[in-house]
Design an enzyme around this catalytic site. Sequence first.
Site, PDB file in Angstrom:
ATOM      1  CG  HIS A   1      -1.706  -1.081   1.567  1.00 13.86           C
ATOM      2  ND1 HIS A   1      -1.280  -2.187   2.239  1.00 13.86           N
ATOM      3  CD2 HIS A   1      -3.019  -1.280   1.306  1.00 13.86           C
ATOM      4  CE1 HIS A   1      -2.275  -3.035   2.367  1.00 13.86           C
ATOM      5  NE2 HIS A   1      -3.342  -2.518   1.817  1.00 13.86           N
TER       6      HIS A   1
ATOM      7  CG  ASP B   1       1.867  -1.206   3.396  1.00 15.34           C
ATOM      8  OD1 ASP B   1       1.203  -0.808   4.362  1.00 15.34           O
ATOM      9  OD2 ASP B   1       1.471  -2.071   2.582  1.00 15.34           O
TER      10      ASP B   1
ATOM     11  CG  MET C   1      -1.227  -5.889  -6.501  1.00 10.47           C
ATOM     12  SD  MET C   1      -1.297  -5.275  -4.797  1.00 10.47           S
ATOM     13  CE  MET C   1      -1.891  -6.725  -3.927  1.00 10.47           C
TER      14      MET C   1
ATOM     15  CD  GLU D   1      -8.510  -8.002  -1.144  1.00  6.84           C
ATOM     16  OE1 GLU D   1      -7.557  -7.360  -1.651  1.00  6.84           O
ATOM     17  OE2 GLU D   1      -8.432  -8.576  -0.046  1.00  6.84           O
TER      18      GLU D   1
ATOM     19  CE  LYS E   1     -12.193  -8.477   5.853  1.00  2.00           C
ATOM     20  NZ  LYS E   1     -11.048  -7.826   6.555  1.00  2.00           N
TER      21      LYS E   1
ATOM     22  CD  GLU F   1      -7.991 -11.910   2.063  1.00  2.00           C
ATOM     23  OE1 GLU F   1      -7.434 -10.919   1.550  1.00  2.00           O
ATOM     24  OE2 GLU F   1      -8.166 -12.052   3.280  1.00  2.00           O
TER      25      GLU F   1
ATOM     26  CG  HIS G   1     -11.852 -11.083   2.133  1.00  2.00           C
ATOM     27  ND1 HIS G   1     -11.395 -10.033   1.379  1.00  2.00           N
ATOM     28  CD2 HIS G   1     -11.098 -11.064   3.276  1.00  2.00           C
ATOM     29  CE1 HIS G   1     -10.424  -9.398   2.029  1.00  2.00           C
ATOM     30  NE2 HIS G   1     -10.223 -10.017   3.173  1.00  2.00           N
TER      31      HIS G   1
ATOM     32  CG  ASP H   1      -5.285 -10.870  -1.665  1.00  2.00           C
ATOM     33  OD1 ASP H   1      -4.404 -10.756  -2.544  1.00  2.00           O
ATOM     34  OD2 ASP H   1      -5.705  -9.921  -0.986  1.00  2.00           O
TER      35      ASP H   1
ATOM     36  CG  ASP I   1      -9.712 -10.821   7.499  1.00  2.00           C
ATOM     37  OD1 ASP I   1      -9.423 -11.917   6.990  1.00  2.00           O
ATOM     38  OD2 ASP I   1      -9.286  -9.740   7.071  1.00  2.00           O
TER      39      ASP I   1
ATOM     40  CG  ASP J   1      -5.647 -11.737   7.140  1.00  2.00           C
ATOM     41  OD1 ASP J   1      -6.360 -12.114   6.194  1.00  2.00           O
ATOM     42  OD2 ASP J   1      -5.499 -10.538   7.450  1.00  2.00           O
TER      43      ASP J   1
ATOM     44  CG  ASP K   1      -3.928 -10.014   2.184  1.00  2.00           C
ATOM     45  OD1 ASP K   1      -3.115  -9.559   3.019  1.00  2.00           O
ATOM     46  OD2 ASP K   1      -5.015  -9.466   1.937  1.00  2.00           O
TER      47      ASP K   1
END
Length: 388
Positions: free
Chosen positions: A55, A58, A89, A182, A184, A218, A221, A246, A256, A258, A288
């Site tokens: 991102h 980040d 990406m 994406e 969710k 994902e 999700h 993802d 979530d 992950d 992800d």
Amino acid sequence: MSDYTPKPENKFTFGLWTVGNVGRDPFGGPVRDAKSPAELVRLLGEVGAYGVNFHDNDLIPIDATPAERDSILKEFKKALADTGLVVPMATTNLFSEPIFKDGAFTSNDPKVRAYALQKTMNSIDLGVELGAGIYVFWGGREGTETDATKDPITAIKRSREAMNFLCEYVKDQKYDLKFALEAKPNEPRGDIYNSTTGHMLAFINTLDHPEMVGVNPEVAHEHMAGLNFVHGVAQAMESGKLFHIDLNDQAFGRYDQDFRFGAVNLKSAFFLVKLLEDNKYDSSRHFDAHAYRTEDYEGVKDFACGCMRTYLILKEKAAQWNADQEIQSVLAEINADDGSMNQYLGKYSAEKANALKSQAFDRPAIAGRGLKYEKLDQLTVEVLLGVR
Ligand code: GCO
Ligand code: MN
Ligand code: MN
């Protein structure tokens, strides 16, 4: 024993926010010291990843001075060059800052919507500068806690307006960039618009440049929504819209989580890998996910290696399943076709329809046939358990 070492052609990627996750959760602060983007690239180089995604914030903190930005970018580019990692990406953080508390592109406040577009254009420029060919949109704050606050039809129109604007921006800049949306269902908002991959696929068809836009489904999700992820991915692939994926894992009905790829639903992970590999999916296999909060950075490496290794083991299992004589003979039997229905099936014609209406069907005989799905599923389980 096979070689499960990741190779560049596997296109295994991680986000800076995944291996860089410091273990913060709603109940507790960080358990790991933050590493710089360049350090994270080196960590990913060590475990054999192919690429790194980010991102905007980040990589470059939102309040960085131009001098700070230059020095971070310089270090990051050096780490990429030293490790050989690429950036396939990039994406925008449209959820952390307080200004996005009621959404970005769907906010009721036009100043927020305009700022979200500005931030995204700048972030697209940064992603393209570093080589990104896919740009992901995850609208974590694009939703509501109560529908008293926003007209859901207006929200769809605002989302469309933003996507159309940004597609034109990319064309104007002559960037070679595609968008991947994406979905969710919820978290962090009570409910998020365009909540599943299926919703996104329908939405894409209403855009001005649908050819530039695909999906980034994902695992977690769709599982949060209680859906079959493999079916969602198949639908995206069949319509030529699987631009990115993802990978992670998630127990059904939970928040979530992950988790590491394959950590919870191995059988569904197997059918997913088989689907991707059988159909020659060729974009990033992006993880992800993040390490458990119990881990130090050695554990983060265990996590990252585990994601890739499980994928490669499941890829090998998929090849084994495809080559298994007994499995293939059950498949041949259940898909048997003597051609007698060809005269009725396929494209419609009035003659076909009339002829079909007078065809007699022996329902009890047709229904009476056992389909051997129990046997086939048990054979699958035995391939997965390593006893075949
Ligand atoms: C989540 C999302 C994000 C997005 C990321 C890239 O649940 O937090 O999965 O991790 O994938 O923002 O757009
Ligand atoms: Mn997620
Ligand atoms: Mn994601």
